[in-house]
Write a protein that holds these residues in place. Structure first.
Motif, PDB file in Angstrom:
ATOM      1  N   LEU A 158       0.833  -1.205   0.000  1.00  0.00           N
ATOM      2  CA  LEU A 158       0.000   0.000   0.000  1.00  0.00           C
ATOM      3  C   LEU A 158       0.866   1.253   0.000  1.00  0.00           C
ATOM      4  CD1 LEU A 158      -2.753  -1.087   2.562  1.00  0.00           C
ATOM      5  CD2 LEU A 158      -2.910  -1.099   0.055  1.00  0.00           C
ATOM      6  N   ASP A 159       1.944   1.238   0.795  1.00  0.00           N
ATOM      7  CA  ASP A 159       2.857   2.387   0.824  1.00  0.00           C
ATOM      8  C   ASP A 159       3.517   2.610  -0.530  1.00  0.00           C
ATOM      9  OD1 ASP A 159       2.228   2.812   3.485  1.00  0.00           O
ATOM     10  OD2 ASP A 159       4.051   1.829   4.256  1.00  0.00           O
ATOM     11  N   GLU A 160       3.849   1.512  -1.217  1.00  0.00           N
ATOM     12  CA  GLU A 160       4.438   1.622  -2.555  1.00  0.00           C
ATOM     13  C   GLU A 160       3.437   2.236  -3.536  1.00  0.00           C
ATOM     14  OE1 GLU A 160       5.759  -1.576  -5.883  1.00  0.00           O
ATOM     15  OE2 GLU A 160       6.537  -1.933  -3.860  1.00  0.00           O
ATOM     16  N   MET A 161       2.172   1.828  -3.446  1.00  0.00           N
ATOM     17  CA  MET A 161       1.135   2.406  -4.313  1.00  0.00           C
ATOM     18  C   MET A 161       0.986   3.903  -4.045  1.00  0.00           C
ATOM     19  SD  MET A 161      -2.014  -0.237  -4.306  1.00  0.00           S
ATOM     20  CE  MET A 161      -1.759  -1.971  -4.434  1.00  0.00           C
ATOM     21  N   LYS A 162       0.930   4.262  -2.772  1.00  0.00           N
ATOM     22  CA  LYS A 162       0.770   5.676  -2.425  1.00  0.00           C
ATOM     23  C   LYS A 162       1.971   6.486  -2.905  1.00  0.00           C
ATOM     24  CE  LYS A 162      -0.034   4.822   1.896  1.00  0.00           C
ATOM     25  NZ  LYS A 162      -0.324   4.932   3.330  1.00  0.00           N
ATOM     26  N   ALA A 163       3.170   5.914  -2.824  1.00  0.00           N
ATOM     27  CA  ALA A 163       4.369   6.599  -3.319  1.00  0.00           C
ATOM     28  C   ALA A 163       4.276   6.810  -4.834  1.00  0.00           C
ATOM     29  CB  ALA A 163       5.619   5.812  -2.958  1.00  0.00           C
ATOM     30  N   GLN A 164       3.739   5.818  -5.558  1.00  0.00           N
ATOM     31  CA  GLN A 164       3.561   5.957  -7.011  1.00  0.00           C
ATOM     32  C   GLN A 164       2.608   7.112  -7.319  1.00  0.00           C
ATOM     33  OE1 GLN A 164       2.142   2.042  -7.930  1.00  0.00           O
ATOM     34  NE2 GLN A 164       4.166   1.304  -8.545  1.00  0.00           N
ATOM     35  N   VAL A 165       1.566   7.217  -6.532  1.00  0.00           N
ATOM     36  CA  VAL A 165       0.599   8.301  -6.725  1.00  0.00           C
ATOM     37  C   VAL A 165       1.273   9.646  -6.464  1.00  0.00           C
ATOM     38  CG1 VAL A 165      -1.506   9.366  -5.812  1.00  0.00           C
ATOM     39  CG2 VAL A 165      -1.422   6.893  -6.212  1.00  0.00           C
ATOM     40  N   MET A 166       1.946   9.764  -5.347  1.00  0.00           N
ATOM     41  CA  MET A 166       2.535  11.046  -4.953  1.00  0.00           C
ATOM     42  C   MET A 166       3.679  11.472  -5.876  1.00  0.00           C
ATOM     43  SD  MET A 166       0.418  11.948  -2.785  1.00  0.00           S
ATOM     44  CE  MET A 166       1.119  13.513  -2.303  1.00  0.00           C
ATOM     45  N   ARG A 167       4.357  10.509  -6.509  1.00  0.00           N
ATOM     46  CA  ARG A 167       5.427  10.810  -7.469  1.00  0.00           C
ATOM     47  C   ARG A 167       4.898  11.431  -8.753  1.00  0.00           C
ATOM     48  NH1 ARG A 167       7.878   5.851  -6.323  1.00  0.00           N
ATOM     49  NH2 ARG A 167       6.756   4.852  -8.010  1.00  0.00           N
ATOM     50  N   SER A 168       3.628  11.265  -9.000  1.00  0.00           N
ATOM     51  CA  SER A 168       3.028  11.712 -10.260  1.00  0.00           C
ATOM     52  C   SER A 168       2.814  13.221 -10.240  1.00  0.00           C
ATOM     53  CB  SER A 168       1.694  11.004 -10.480  1.00  0.00           C
ATOM     54  OG  SER A 168       1.875   9.606 -10.455  1.00  0.00           O
ATOM     55  N   ASN A 169       3.346  13.887 -11.266  1.00  0.00           N
ATOM     56  CA  ASN A 169       3.195  15.338 -11.381  1.00  0.00           C
ATOM     57  C   ASN A 169       2.077  15.731 -12.340  1.00  0.00           C
ATOM     58  OD1 ASN A 169       5.318  16.104  -9.598  1.00  0.00           O
ATOM     59  ND2 ASN A 169       6.746  15.393 -11.166  1.00  0.00           N
TER      60      ASN A 169
END
Length: 184
Positions: free
Chosen positions: A135-146
């Motif tokens: 879940l943390d990896e998914m959230k990091a993918q989301v937050m990395r998106s500009n």
């Protein structure tokens, strides 16, 4: 639909229980203007983010009936693809970062919808992973998106250009098949 200059693709966040919303991806206007019979009512309140990061809320949805011709309508009556007319209200105070935070909350608060059971179980020769780590990896993918396009690439692992071309090719083939049927 009210005259809104949406730029596709869109990301939609259903207005379910706050923090537990499912997200949808709408490649183009046709995807956005159709949905299953059961989803018509669920569209009301949906947060929409277009490719430019602008946000809207769907304030009303009108069911325009089944898609397709007569024969396909018999089958679709059971499965339920419907055309919908949707009224969108802009949310100028909501930013793309706000929308990403909502998606992260949905991931965290509704892990059953988002998690990868195969990865947790260690299937496919991979070692098992901790659910919270996934879940943390998914959230990091989301937050990395500009941008919305980066979100699609990072989170859904889709190449928007390729996917849009594939969708258009399928539609062209369907239109060509319908034109052939009309000629015979």
């Amino acid at each position: 639909m009210n005259p809104v200059d949406l730029k596709y693709p869109l990301v939609g966040l259903a207005d379910a229980q706050p923090g537990r919303e499912p997200w949808e991806l709408f490649w183009d206007a046709e995807f956005f203007s159709t949905c299953g019979r059961r989803e018509v009512a669920q569209r009301v309140g949906m947060l929409i983010v277009d490719v430019e990061g602008r946000c809207w809320r769907i304030s009303s949805v009108r069911d325009l009936g089944l898609t397709g011709g007569f024969r396909s309508r018999l089958f679709l009556f059971l499965t339920g693809d419907h055309w919908v007319d949707q009224t969108l209200v802009p949310i100028p105070e909501m930013t793309f970062d706000d929308a990403k935070a909502r998606l992260c909350a949905a991931i965290q608060n509704n892990p059953d919808h988002w998690r990868d059971d195969e990865a947790i179980a260690g299937e496919g020769g991979q070692p098992p992973k901790d659910e919270q780590d996934l879940l943390d990896e998914m959230k990091a993918q989301v937050m990395r998106s500009n941008s919305v396009l980066e979100l699609i690439r990072n989170f859904w692992n889709e190449d928007p250009t390729f996917s849009l071309a594939k969708v258009e090719k399928m539609r062209a083939a369907r239109r060509s098949g319908q034109a052939t049927k009309k000629q015979t």
